[in-house]
Design a protein around this motif. Structure first.
Motif, short mmCIF file in Angstrom:
data_model
loop_
_atom_site.label_atom_id
_atom_site.label_comp_id
_atom_site.label_asym_id
_atom_site.label_seq_id
_atom_site.Cartn_x
_atom_site.Cartn_y
_atom_site.Cartn_z
N ARG A 202 0.83 -1.20 0.00
CA ARG A 202 0.00 0.00 0.00
C ARG A 202 0.87 1.26 0.00
NH1 ARG A 202 -5.23 -0.96 0.51
NH2 ARG A 202 -5.87 -3.05 1.16
N PHE A 203 0.36 2.29 -0.65
CA PHE A 203 1.06 3.56 -0.74
C PHE A 203 0.09 4.69 -0.44
CE2 PHE A 203 3.24 0.56 -3.49
CZ PHE A 203 4.58 0.74 -3.16
N SER A 204 0.65 5.86 -0.14
CA SER A 204 -0.18 7.03 0.14
C SER A 204 0.52 8.27 -0.40
CB SER A 204 -0.39 7.18 1.65
OG SER A 204 -1.19 8.29 1.94
N HIS A 205 -0.28 9.14 -1.05
CA HIS A 205 0.31 10.36 -1.63
C HIS A 205 -0.74 11.46 -1.65
CE1 HIS A 205 3.06 12.80 -3.94
NE2 HIS A 205 2.16 12.95 -4.91
N GLN A 206 -0.45 12.55 -0.94
CA GLN A 206 -1.33 13.72 -0.90
C GLN A 206 -2.77 13.33 -0.54
OE1 GLN A 206 -0.80 15.64 -4.69
NE2 GLN A 206 1.19 16.50 -4.14
N GLY A 207 -2.87 12.47 0.48
CA GLY A 207 -4.18 12.05 0.97
C GLY A 207 -4.84 10.94 0.19
N GLN A 208 -4.22 10.50 -0.88
CA GLN A 208 -4.79 9.43 -1.71
C GLN A 208 -4.07 8.12 -1.42
OE1 GLN A 208 -4.54 10.11 -5.90
NE2 GLN A 208 -5.57 8.21 -6.45
N ASN A 209 -4.84 7.08 -1.12
CA ASN A 209 -4.28 5.75 -0.86
C ASN A 209 -4.36 4.91 -2.12
OD1 ASN A 209 -3.81 6.33 1.89
ND2 ASN A 209 -5.95 5.87 2.37
N TYR A 260 5.63 8.49 -1.46
CA TYR A 260 4.47 7.60 -1.49
C TYR A 260 4.42 6.66 -0.29
CZ TYR A 260 3.76 9.18 -6.29
OH TYR A 260 3.54 9.96 -7.41
N GLU A 261 5.25 6.89 0.69
CA GLU A 261 5.29 6.01 1.86
C GLU A 261 4.05 6.22 2.73
OE1 GLU A 261 10.17 5.90 2.15
OE2 GLU A 261 9.00 6.95 3.68
N THR A 262 3.59 5.13 3.34
CA THR A 262 2.44 5.21 4.24
C THR A 262 2.87 5.78 5.59
OG1 THR A 262 2.84 2.89 4.84
CG2 THR A 262 1.21 3.31 3.13
N ALA A 263 1.90 5.99 6.46
CA ALA A 263 2.17 6.59 7.77
C ALA A 263 3.17 5.72 8.55
CB ALA A 263 0.87 6.72 8.55
N PRO A 264 3.98 6.36 9.39
CA PRO A 264 4.97 5.59 10.16
C PRO A 264 4.32 4.62 11.14
CG PRO A 264 4.85 7.86 10.93
CD PRO A 264 4.05 7.80 9.67
N LEU A 265 5.07 3.59 11.50
CA LEU A 265 4.61 2.59 12.45
C LEU A 265 5.17 2.92 13.83
CD1 LEU A 265 5.40 -0.56 10.29
CD2 LEU A 265 3.16 0.47 10.62
N PRO A 266 4.33 2.92 14.86
CA PRO A 266 4.85 3.19 16.21
C PRO A 266 5.63 2.00 16.76
CG PRO A 266 2.53 2.63 16.32
CD PRO A 266 2.88 2.68 14.85
#
Length: 299
Positions: A202-209, A260-266
Motif C-alpha cells: 500500500r502507498f499514500s500520496h497527498q491524501g490518496q491511498n 508515497y510512503e504510508t504513515a509511520p509505524l509506532p
C-alpha cells in the motif's frame, strides 16, 4: 492445601506437560504433585488436565484457569518485590522478546547494559518475527512494532519507523528508477517473510491511498536474505527503515518513492500491567525505554 500453592503446581504441570517434569521443577515428589492437582480439581469441581500415558494437556477450562493463575502468581511475586523495598537491587530472571533484527540491533545492547548493572539478574531474550503472547508464554517485556490492539498490557511509545522501498544502484542503473508505484510492475520484486503467491503493498500520496498487487520474483523467509538479494542487484524490496538505514547512508541501497510512503509505524515497549511495580521489570523498562528513544526515529 494453600490455593496459591495449588495454582503454582498446576501451572508447572501445564507448562511442563508432565507430572514428573513439574515435580523436578518444583523440587517436589511426583505423588505430591499428583495429590495437589487432584485437590485443585476437586475444589473447583472441573477437570483441568487431560492425562494419558504419553502426555498431559490442559482442557479448555484448564487453559482459562492457567491464564488467570499465571496473572495471580505474577501479581503476588510483584507484591513481594514491592514489599521488599522499592530501592532493592533487581534479582532473579527476566524474559524479553523483540523482532529478530530489531532485537539484535537495538535491544541486545540494552540487555547487556542491564546485566552489567545488575549482577544478580539473568535474562532470556526471545528474538522472533511473530507476536509473542506475553501472558501465555511467560514473557515479562516485549518490544512491538505497529499499532497495538486493546489489551491489559501497559505500553510505552519509544519511537516510530517507516516501511521503505529500496534497491541497489547497480539494479537501478540496469532497470531504471521508478517514479510512481504503477511503474513497479516493470520491475523484479523481492518479498520478505511471506508465503502467499500474491503480495499487496500500500502507498499514500497527498491524501490518496493506493495499492499495488504483484507476484514476487523471489520470496524469502528472513529479512537478512531479502537485504542480501537487494545488495546483489536482483530487484526491489520493501523493508522497515531501521533494517536498511545504514545501507542508505553508505549508498549501498537507494530509497525509492519516499513521497508515497504510508504513515509511520509506532514502536512500543509493552509489559504486563500490575498494581505493584516489579523491581526486575521496572528497572529494565526504564533502561530500554531511555535507550530506544535515542535510537528509534523516522528516516
Amino acid at each position: 492445601m494453600d490455593k496459591l500453592h495449588l495454582m503454582t503446581v498446576f501451572v508447572a504441570v501445564a507448562e511442563e506437560e508432565g507430572f514428573a517434569a513439574a515435580a523436578r521443577r518444583l523440587a517436589m515428589s511426583p505423588p505430591a504433585v499428583t495429590r495437589a492437582i487432584a485437590a485443585l480439581e476437586a475444589r473447583l469441581g472441573v477437570k483441568l488436565l487431560n492425562r494419558s500415558t504419553r502426555y498431559v494437556r490442559v482442557t479448555e477450562a484448564g487453559q482459562r484457569y492457567m491464564d488467570d493463575a499465571r496473572r495471580i502468581i505474577a501479581e503476588v511475586d510483584a507484591a513481594d518485590e514491592a514489599t521488599a523495598g522499592i530501592n532493592a537491587e533487581p534479582r532473579g530472571h527476566l524474559t524479553v522478546t523483540a523482532p529478530v533484527l530489531f532485537g539484535k540491533m537495538f535491544v541486545m545492547p540494552g540487555i547487556v547494559d542491564y546485566l552489567q548493572r545488575y549482577p544478580a539478574m539473568d535474562v532470556s531474550a526471545l528474538f522472533l518475527d511473530r507476536v509473542v503472547n506475553l501472558l501465555e508464554e511467560g514473557v515479562d517485556v516485549g518490544i512491538r512494532i505497529g499499532e497495538l490492539p486493546d489489551s491489559s498490557m501497559k505500553a510505552i511509545r519509544v519511537g516510530q519507523i517507516r516501511r521503505v522501498l529500496c534497491a541497489s544502484p547497480a539494479y537501478l542503473a540496469k532497470a531504471g528508477q521508478p517514479q510512481h508505484p504503477d511503474q513497479l510492475r516493470d520491475h523484479c520484486m523481492i518479498a520478505a517473510s511471506s508465503v502467499t503467491p500474491m503480495i499487496e503493498w500500500r502507498f499514500s500520496h497527498q491524501g490518496q491511498n493506493m495499492a499495488f498487487k504483484f507476484k514476487p520474483r523471489l520470496t524469502v523467509s528472513s529479512i537478512d536474505a531479502a537485504i542480501e538479494a537487494n545488495l546483489a542487484g536482483l530487484g526491489i524490496s520493501r523493508l522497515l527503515s531501521y533494517q536498511v538505514n545504514a545501507l542508505f547512508n553508505t549508498g549501498q541501497l537507494i530509497r525509492l518513492l519516499p513521497d508515497y510512503e504510508t504513515a509511520p509505524l509506532p514502536v512500543h515497549v509493552v509489559h504486563r500491567e500490575s498494581r505493584y511495580a516489579s523491581t526486575r521489570v521496572r528497572s529494565f523498562v526504564d533502561l530500554i525505554v531511555a535507550q530506544l528513544r535515542e535510537k528509534v526515529e523516522i528516516h
